[in-house]
Design an enzyme around this catalytic site. Structure first.
Site, PDB file in Angstrom:
ATOM      1  N   HIS A   1       0.816  -1.214   0.000  1.00  0.00           N
ATOM      2  CA  HIS A   1       0.000   0.000   0.000  1.00  0.00           C
ATOM      3  C   HIS A   1       0.847   1.258   0.000  1.00  0.00           C
ATOM      4  O   HIS A   1       2.047   1.215   0.273  1.00  0.00           O
ATOM      5  CB  HIS A   1      -0.975   0.026   1.190  1.00  0.00           C
ATOM      6  CG  HIS A   1      -0.322   0.047   2.542  1.00  0.00           C
ATOM      7  ND1 HIS A   1      -0.073  -1.082   3.284  1.00  0.00           N
ATOM      8  CD2 HIS A   1       0.128   1.074   3.310  1.00  0.00           C
ATOM      9  CE1 HIS A   1       0.490  -0.753   4.434  1.00  0.00           C
ATOM     10  NE2 HIS A   1       0.635   0.555   4.473  1.00  0.00           N
TER      11      HIS A   1
ATOM     12  N   HIS B   1       3.741   7.422   3.334  1.00  0.00           N
ATOM     13  CA  HIS B   1       4.729   6.341   3.346  1.00  0.00           C
ATOM     14  C   HIS B   1       4.418   5.315   2.261  1.00  0.00           C
ATOM     15  O   HIS B   1       3.352   5.340   1.655  1.00  0.00           O
ATOM     16  CB  HIS B   1       4.795   5.655   4.728  1.00  0.00           C
ATOM     17  CG  HIS B   1       3.576   4.881   5.118  1.00  0.00           C
ATOM     18  ND1 HIS B   1       2.515   5.421   5.817  1.00  0.00           N
ATOM     19  CD2 HIS B   1       3.235   3.584   4.913  1.00  0.00           C
ATOM     20  CE1 HIS B   1       1.593   4.503   6.031  1.00  0.00           C
ATOM     21  NE2 HIS B   1       1.992   3.369   5.479  1.00  0.00           N
TER      22      HIS B   1
ATOM     23  N   GLU C   1       7.539   1.420   5.256  1.00  0.00           N
ATOM     24  CA  GLU C   1       7.002   0.373   6.129  1.00  0.00           C
ATOM     25  C   GLU C   1       7.334  -0.979   5.498  1.00  0.00           C
ATOM     26  O   GLU C   1       7.232  -1.151   4.280  1.00  0.00           O
ATOM     27  CB  GLU C   1       5.478   0.543   6.260  1.00  0.00           C
ATOM     28  CG  GLU C   1       4.825  -0.509   7.152  1.00  0.00           C
ATOM     29  CD  GLU C   1       3.304  -0.307   7.286  1.00  0.00           C
ATOM     30  OE1 GLU C   1       2.778   0.702   6.783  1.00  0.00           O
ATOM     31  OE2 GLU C   1       2.662  -1.186   7.892  1.00  0.00           O
TER      32      GLU C   1
END
Lengths: 145, 145
Positions: free
Chosen positions: B8, B87, B136
């Protein structure tokens, strides 16, 4: 209008060669396309290919370095010297229909529809009309679906 | 280390309800998950699902609104009041191995490994060590591949 595939995330980088090395050495990218100039956008570009589900192609990372001082990426890098996320790009089946739809919505489209890095027509929408995100709309390349 | 799927893109938004309306009305999103709180990260979250190739799931857009004043997203929104890309998140098969690898590389990992929005272990790496991008790393949910 139906939300299409997230074709790529555009990532501004100060230098293409060191960015390629970063993606290879730090993140283990194995499939990065040969860099090429995109003078109409004022950038030098390559794509980091990421895997999708079930052997399909995933969303690409488009690494963008400025081609000249007046590149649109130069201003971004002045504010973010290390680089960073620059835009998102969604696919649409028909670029003309999509443009008309965003115009109908009163969104500010940045310049004419032109040929983008994948060889298909694209346009950009102003980040102030897209919740802070510079948004590219691109026609899905023929043969993809 | 091999570059995994782009699970994502995290997108900070000032308000989740109006962001959901934007993705539905402006971009034609039809598949948005129910919002939920992620108190460990200080955010309220939902996912906009985008299509991948050949009927697979594509990269998600994770909409993040602050849960409180001391949310990590609050500072981002102070600099970017409209919101913006916050992010990127890549999948790995084994979170422990990935963490050891980034530690070996001397990358600054932000806090302990914890359970993320997909219910699998995650950690974040400092943007200054990742070419300006907060990154992440998440373990691929079981059953996905």
């Amino acid at each position: 209008m139906q939300l299409g595939r997230l074709n790529h995330v555009g990532i501004a980088v100060p230098d293409l060669a060191s960015a390629i090395a970063h993606y290879q050495e730090v993140l283990g990218a194995t499939d990065i396309t040969e860099p090429f100039d995109l003078p109409e956008q004022g950038v030098k570009v390559c794509f980091v290919n990421t895997p999708g589900h079930d052997g399909t192609e995933g969303t690409q990372l488009e690494l963008l370095a400025p081609l000249s001082e007046d590149s649109p990426v130069t201003g971004f890098l002045a504010k973010n010297p290390l680089g960073g996320q620059h835009h998102v790009c969604f696919e649409v089946p028909d670029i003309g229909e999509a443009r008309a739809e965003f115009e109908r919505q009163g969104k500010r489209i940045l310049g004419p529809t032109r040929i983008g890095a994948h060889g298909t027509p694209i346009f950009f929408i102003h980040p102030k009309d897209m919740m802070g995100q510079l948004t590219e709309i691109m026609e899905t390349p023929k043969g993809n679906h």
